[in-house]
Design a protein around this motif. Sequence first.
Motif, PDB file in Angstrom:
ATOM      1  N   SER A 335       0.830  -1.194   0.000  1.00  0.00           N
ATOM      2  CA  SER A 335       0.000   0.000   0.000  1.00  0.00           C
ATOM      3  C   SER A 335       0.871   1.254   0.000  1.00  0.00           C
ATOM      4  O   SER A 335       1.947   1.279   0.612  1.00  0.00           O
ATOM      5  N   LEU A 336       0.398   2.303  -0.666  1.00  0.00           N
ATOM      6  CA  LEU A 336       1.111   3.576  -0.679  1.00  0.00           C
ATOM      7  C   LEU A 336       0.830   4.397   0.575  1.00  0.00           C
ATOM      8  O   LEU A 336       1.444   5.448   0.787  1.00  0.00           O
ATOM      9  N   GLN A 337      -0.103   3.933   1.396  1.00  0.00           N
ATOM     10  CA  GLN A 337      -0.434   4.670   2.605  1.00  0.00           C
ATOM     11  C   GLN A 337       0.711   4.653   3.614  1.00  0.00           C
ATOM     12  O   GLN A 337       1.545   3.744   3.617  1.00  0.00           O
ATOM     13  N   ALA A 338       0.734   5.673   4.476  1.00  0.00           N
ATOM     14  CA  ALA A 338       1.712   5.741   5.553  1.00  0.00           C
ATOM     15  C   ALA A 338       1.135   5.097   6.801  1.00  0.00           C
ATOM     16  O   ALA A 338      -0.070   5.197   7.067  1.00  0.00           O
ATOM     17  N   ALA A 339       1.991   4.438   7.562  1.00  0.00           N
ATOM     18  CA  ALA A 339       1.589   3.808   8.821  1.00  0.00           C
ATOM     19  C   ALA A 339       2.354   4.456   9.969  1.00  0.00           C
ATOM     20  O   ALA A 339       3.554   4.722   9.863  1.00  0.00           O
ATOM     21  N   ALA A 340       1.640   4.705  11.068  1.00  0.00           N
ATOM     22  CA  ALA A 340       2.253   5.279  12.263  1.00  0.00           C
ATOM     23  C   ALA A 340       1.880   4.426  13.465  1.00  0.00           C
ATOM     24  O   ALA A 340       0.698   4.204  13.730  1.00  0.00           O
ATOM     25  N   THR A 341       2.896   3.938  14.184  1.00  0.00           N
ATOM     26  CA  THR A 341       2.695   3.048  15.332  1.00  0.00           C
ATOM     27  C   THR A 341       3.291   3.668  16.584  1.00  0.00           C
ATOM     28  O   THR A 341       4.448   4.107  16.584  1.00  0.00           O
ATOM     29  N   LEU A 399       1.478  10.934   6.475  1.00  0.00           N
ATOM     30  CA  LEU A 399       1.988  10.526   7.778  1.00  0.00           C
ATOM     31  C   LEU A 399       1.431  11.405   8.891  1.00  0.00           C
ATOM     32  O   LEU A 399       1.118  10.908   9.983  1.00  0.00           O
ATOM     33  N   THR A 400       1.291  12.703   8.632  1.00  0.00           N
ATOM     34  CA  THR A 400       0.747  13.617   9.646  1.00  0.00           C
ATOM     35  C   THR A 400      -0.608  13.138  10.140  1.00  0.00           C
ATOM     36  O   THR A 400      -0.861  13.065  11.353  1.00  0.00           O
ATOM     37  N   SER A 401      -1.474  12.784   9.215  1.00  0.00           N
ATOM     38  CA  SER A 401      -2.822  12.330   9.577  1.00  0.00           C
ATOM     39  C   SER A 401      -2.786  10.974  10.271  1.00  0.00           C
ATOM     40  O   SER A 401      -3.570  10.718  11.196  1.00  0.00           O
ATOM     41  N   ALA A 402      -1.886  10.109   9.830  1.00  0.00           N
ATOM     42  CA  ALA A 402      -1.758   8.801  10.477  1.00  0.00           C
ATOM     43  C   ALA A 402      -1.332   8.961  11.934  1.00  0.00           C
ATOM     44  O   ALA A 402      -1.864   8.284  12.825  1.00  0.00           O
ATOM     45  N   LEU A 403      -0.387   9.862  12.183  1.00  0.00           N
ATOM     46  CA  LEU A 403       0.064  10.117  13.549  1.00  0.00           C
ATOM     47  C   LEU A 403      -1.052  10.715  14.397  1.00  0.00           C
ATOM     48  O   LEU A 403      -1.250  10.324  15.557  1.00  0.00           O
TER      49      LEU A 403
END
Length: 436
Positions: A335-341, A399-403
Motif C-alpha cells: 500500500s502507498l499509505q503511511a503507517a504510524a505506530t 503521515l501527519t494524519s496517520a500520527l
Amino acid sequence: MNILLLGSGGREHALAWKISQSSDCTKLFVSPGNAGTSLFNVTENLVQNSYDQSDFQRIANFIQQQNIELIVVGPEAPLVAGITDFLKNNSSTSDVLVVGPTQAGAELEGSKDFAKQFMQKHNIPTAASHTFTAETLEEGLKYVKEQTLPIVLKADGLAAGKGVIICTSYDEATETLRDMLQHQKFGTASQKVVIEEFLDGIELSVFVLTDGKNYHLLPEAKDYKRIGENDTGPNTGGMGAVSPVPFADEAFMSKVKAQIVEPTIQGLAKENIDYRGFIFLGLMNVGGNPYVIEYNVRLGDPETQAIIPRLESDLVELLVATARQQLSEVQVNISLQAAATVVMVSGGYPESYVKGKVISGLSDKAESLVFHAGTEAKEGKTITSGGRVLAVTSLHSQLTSALEQTYAQVDQLFWKDIYYRKDIGQDILGYLANGK
C-alpha cells in the motif's frame, strides 16, 4: 491449512491479524499468544506452560496432533536454539513447512561477532569493530582508548534489544566494558563484547523475505528505540515506528539491494546455510550510503505493526512460497499509505514495572489497529502482563494524519502508570518539511 505461530508479542498479534485474513488459513494456533491473538474467528491461543517455545518435542507432538502444515517462528530465541533443525530432522515433522532459518543462519542475530565476520567475509558495508572477552579485557580497555568518541559497545548474544550501549566518554566506555565482561551485565549474552565505531547518520529498518535463492523486499520502517523523547534514556525493545521512510528512495534502496541484500543471501548460500524466512536489516544511512548496524533473523517489534498493515498481498501465500523455495512465483503488493505506530508501556519499563493493571478503553469500534503485546485475559478483563503492553497503528495517505489518528486512539486507552512517547515520527515530519 492449519498453522502454528510461535510468540506472544505485538509482532505476533500483527502476524496473526494478517494470517487470519487469508482464505488458506483454516485454523491458526498461537503459542502462547496474548489477549489480542485470540480475538479472531480462526485463532486459538495455547497454554504457555504446555507448549513452551523451548520445548521442541512438545511442539513437534502438537504439530502431529493438530495436523499443522505451516509453522511461523515469531521471536529469535527458538531460531537461535535450533527449532527449524529439530523439526526438519524429526521424522514426524520433517514435512512441515517452516518459516525461519536453521540454527546456522540464526547466528546472524545470535552472535554479533559472527555477523561481523560474515559481513567482512562477503564485503558487506558495516562499521569497523573488534571483539573482546573477559580474558582479553585489558586489550579491550586499551582498544577503547584508541577509538574516537562516541564508542558503541554491543553484547554478542541475545539481549532483548537492550544489549547496545553508546558511550560518550572514555570513562563510561571502560566502566561499561568491565560491567559487561566482568560482571555479566547482560548475562551470558555479554561473554563477548563487540566494540564498534559510531556511525553518524539516520537509522532505518529494511525487511527481506527470502527462500534462500529469491527474495522480496517488504515495506521499510523507522523505529524509535530509546525510552525518552528526543531519543533519550536507555534502549528498549522499541517505542514506535513509522513506514515508509522518505529518505529510502529508489537510489538508496538500489544500493541496499546491490551492496547488502543480495551479498547477504549469496553469502548464506556460499556457506551452505539453509535460510528460509525473514531478514531484518538494521541500517544506517550515512551520506546516502547504507551500512549494516545489525542483522535480525525475524521481523522487528514494533516495526511489524507498521509494515504488515501496509502489505496488500496474502501473507500465507508468501510464507508457503518461502518455505517451499517458490518465492519467485508470487508477487508482493504494498500500500502507498503511511503507517504510524505508537507503543504504550508499563511505567518503569525498561527497568522494573508492575504487572496486572486493568486496561480500559479497548473497543472493537476503534478506527486504528490496536495490537496487543504484554496483555493477558483474566476474569473477563484485559490486564497488563509485560513492559510493552499495546501498539496502536493507523494508516493514512499522509503521515501527519496517520500520527494524529494514532495519538487520538492512544488517548482512549488507559491503565495505571501508563507511558508512551509523544514524539514518534516528528523527525520524519521535519525531514519532509525541510524537503530533504
